[in-house]
Scaffold this active site. Structure first.
Site, PDB file in Angstrom:
ATOM      1  N   GLU A 244       0.823  -1.202   0.000  1.00  0.00           N
ATOM      2  CA  GLU A 244       0.000   0.000   0.000  1.00  0.00           C
ATOM      3  C   GLU A 244       0.864   1.263   0.000  1.00  0.00           C
ATOM      4  O   GLU A 244       0.607   2.208  -0.757  1.00  0.00           O
ATOM      5  CB  GLU A 244      -0.925   0.013   1.232  1.00  0.00           C
ATOM      6  CG  GLU A 244      -1.865  -1.170   1.291  1.00  0.00           C
ATOM      7  CD  GLU A 244      -1.322  -2.330   2.106  1.00  0.00           C
ATOM      8  OE1 GLU A 244      -2.099  -2.927   2.869  1.00  0.00           O
ATOM      9  OE2 GLU A 244      -0.108  -2.624   1.982  1.00  0.00           O
TER      10      GLU A 244
ATOM     11  N   GLU B 157      12.542 -33.629   4.138  1.00  0.00           N
ATOM     12  CA  GLU B 157      12.909 -34.696   3.202  1.00  0.00           C
ATOM     13  C   GLU B 157      13.234 -36.019   3.870  1.00  0.00           C
ATOM     14  O   GLU B 157      13.377 -37.025   3.191  1.00  0.00           O
ATOM     15  CB  GLU B 157      14.103 -34.247   2.340  1.00  0.00           C
ATOM     16  CG  GLU B 157      13.715 -33.319   1.218  1.00  0.00           C
ATOM     17  CD  GLU B 157      14.553 -33.536  -0.033  1.00  0.00           C
ATOM     18  OE1 GLU B 157      15.019 -34.665  -0.272  1.00  0.00           O
ATOM     19  OE2 GLU B 157      14.741 -32.561  -0.761  1.00  0.00           O
TER      20      GLU B 157
ATOM     21  N   THR C 170      12.204 -41.739   9.995  1.00  0.00           N
ATOM     22  CA  THR C 170      12.010 -41.477  11.428  1.00  0.00           C
ATOM     23  C   THR C 170      11.578 -40.037  11.657  1.00  0.00           C
ATOM     24  O   THR C 170      10.638 -39.761  12.428  1.00  0.00           O
ATOM     25  CB  THR C 170      13.302 -41.766  12.220  1.00  0.00           C
ATOM     26  OG1 THR C 170      13.659 -43.136  12.051  1.00  0.00           O
ATOM     27  CG2 THR C 170      13.113 -41.479  13.698  1.00  0.00           C
TER      28      THR C 170
END
Length: 349
Positions: A56, A271, A275
């Protein structure tokens, strides 16, 4: 001046401007156009990142003194109502003398939200929800991060059709083909952080970079984040990454996300290995699943996921598939937790 329902074209232009902003980082991509009393666009702007003028203010800066008086500001996100690196946009619009503010999506931030109410209190006509679905889709990861107070989390794995990520001897290169692997690099580039466990670093010695078809580094690189308590060799490939890795010696994935949020990260790309991914799933901290499926069968016990807390079929984690794409001979299935997907679809309606 257009009637309240006639600002779709101006909002579409504001959304196009928003695409110029940075896709990562804690601040949203926002675009703004100033529509004059005759209905023409007299100013445009977008947010360029932390510490720069918001959309803005950027748009207003293109106008001469008093030129915005009586005009309409059309902005993709509700004008902010707080002072951070810059002042509140709601105040800037009021001081510029705009007569109307049209926005697409409300700001969910506890500190930054409330701009619409402040504008109305100052006598400015305010209209929300114009092209809300389009802007919601565009700002999805930022809106999720702002609402939840943590980075948007996407988890990725590549597996055979029977859900295996490696053969019994541990070999996994390559389950998927080149087109799928290149898409992974593009997704890395679009993320603030790429997260793996120490087990993955020790087993695969990944560079965790985003690379092009020829192996070249892409323009934007995710910060590597290593989670776990095991030591990493000083000559590990990750230490040659363009960004210094963040080492977090913990198994608490919620703590990991708090740390990354404090660093200003918007989007985290998890990625592995299984676990770590399973820990995020079990904790209910996954916003998007990116599952690459190869047309092969491997068998054995090298599964993409371990224990995620499901002990009976009624506890299974229900997902909604949002897209299926063929990449060479592989498939990319994108899915979201069903409750989150329903919330996303209801936004702006």
């Amino acid at each position: 001046m257009p009637e309240p329902g006639g600002y779709a074209a101006a909002m579409s232009r504001a959304l196009a401007l928003a695409h110029n902003g940075p896709a990562t980082g804690i601040n949203p991509r926002v675009g703004c156009v100033i529509v004059g009393v005759d209905g023409s666009i007299i100013g445009e702007g977008w947010h360029r990142g932390v510490g720069t003028a918001h959309a803005e203010v950027d748009a207003l800066s293109k106008l001469g003194h008093g030129a915005a008086r009586g005009a309409t500001a059309v902005v993709t996100l509700e004008p902010c109502n707080h002072t951070g690196h810059t002042g509140p946009c709601s105040v800037a619009l009021i001081e510029a003398g705009v007569a109307r503010v049209v926005y697409a999506v409300s700001d969910p931030g506890h500190a930054s939200g409330g701009g619409a109410a402040r504008l109305r209190a100052a006598g400015v006509d305010v209209i929300g929800g114009v092209l809300a679905r389009d802007v919601q889709d565009f700002l999805d990861d930022w809106l999720t991060a702002a609402r939840l107070g943590r980075p948007f989390v996407a988890v990725k794995w590549a597996s055979s059709l029977d859900g295996r990520i490696a053969a019994s001897d541990g070999t996994s290169q390559w389950i998927t083909g080149t087109a799928a692997r290149q898409r992974v690099h593009e997704q890395r580039e679009a993320s603030d952080a790429i997260i793996v466990g120490t087990g993955t670093v020790l087993a695969d010695d990944p560079s965790l970079t985003a690379r092009g078809d020829g192996g070249e580094l892409l323009a934007a690189q995710p910060t590597p984040v290593i989670v776990g308590t095991r030591s990493i060799p000083s000559d590990a490939a990750v230490f040659r990454h363009p960004h210094s890795p963040v080492i977090l010696p913990t198994h608490d994935v919620a703590e990991v996300l708090r740390d990354l949020r404090a660093r200003g990260f918007r989007r985290a790309y998890v990625e592995g290995g299984p676990t770590l991914i399973s820990a995020f799933v079990a904790a209910g901290l996954v916003d998007e699943y990116l599952i690459y499926l190869a047309p092969s069968l491997i068998g054995g016990d090298r599964l993409a996921l371990g224990d995620i807390g499901v002990t009976t079929i009624n506890e299974q984690r229900r997902l909604e598939i949002t897209s299926v794409e063929q990449l060479g001979s592989d498939l990319l299935i994108t899915a979201r937790p069903r409750q989150a997907a329903a919330s996303t679809h209801s936004e702006g309606t």
